[in-house]
Design an enzyme around this catalytic site. Structure first.
Site, short mmCIF file in Angstrom:
data_model
loop_
_atom_site.label_atom_id
_atom_site.label_comp_id
_atom_site.label_asym_id
_atom_site.label_seq_id
_atom_site.Cartn_x
_atom_site.Cartn_y
_atom_site.Cartn_z
N HIS A 19 0.84 -1.20 0.00
CA HIS A 19 0.00 0.00 0.00
C HIS A 19 0.87 1.25 0.00
CE1 HIS A 19 -3.15 -2.55 2.31
NE2 HIS A 19 -3.59 -2.42 1.08
N LYS A 43 -15.89 -7.78 6.28
CA LYS A 43 -14.79 -8.30 7.10
C LYS A 43 -14.85 -7.70 8.51
CE LYS A 43 -11.55 -8.61 3.22
NZ LYS A 43 -10.24 -8.14 2.71
N SER A 130 -3.22 -7.75 3.24
CA SER A 130 -3.58 -7.53 4.65
C SER A 130 -4.14 -8.80 5.26
CB SER A 130 -4.58 -6.38 4.78
OG SER A 130 -4.00 -5.17 4.38
#
Length: 163
Positions: A19, A43, A130
């Site tokens: 990122h 999530k 992630s």
């Protein structure tokens, strides 16, 4: 000349070196870059939206044309609110491309003034996600080489309090 403003939206839970690389590269391409921190409703986040905003802000302090903001709702509405015309997205693989292409096409159908810009992940970041990092950290794995130092510190604090 019109200021070129771009938005890099994502959940960034947590922010990874991948990122950060996209943020750094996009900041060189646009006059302003807004990192838009969203909550993925599908999530369960490890960090709150405020915690993610803080970590990203601390990580990008040396990038004067980058700001960090919370986003809720449609990304194209956020772009319009901030006079931005570009969405920046990183691509790690073919699956990312297929997913992001469909979103870009839908965004363009809803707002023809919005253009999606795709940056390919560097090879050293192509496998970082992630989700994978959270799985490794859950089992006490060391992901310090895949996240900025600020994030690694917060992961250690978060895990120390949850284990």
């Amino acid at each position: 000349m019109t200021e070129r403003i771009a938005v890099f939206p994502g959940s960034f839970d947590p922010l990874t070196n991948g990122h950060l690389d996209i943020i750094q590269r996009a900041s060189q391409m646009f006059d302003r870059l807004i990192v838009a921190v969203a909550t993925n409703t599908g999530k369960k986040p490890l960090f709150s939206q405020a915690e993610r905003e803080t970590m990203i802000t601390e990580t990008v302090t040396d990038l004067s044309n980058v700001s960090v903001m919370a986003i809720s709702g449609l990304t194209i509405d956020f772009l319009h609110e901030h006079n931005a015309h570009f969405i920046v997205r990183g691509l790690r693989n073919e699956q990312d491309f297929n997913f992001e292409r469909d979103i870009a096409n839908m965004n363009h159908m809803m707002a023809t003034d919005i253009e999606s810009v795709f940056l390919l992940a560097k090879p050293e970041n192509a496998q970082i996600s992630s989700s994978i990092l959270k799985e490794i950290v859950h089992f006490n794995g060391d992901v310090s080489g895949f996240v900025p130092a600020v994030v690694w510190k917060q992961l250690q604090i978060k895990l120390g309090s949850e284990q």
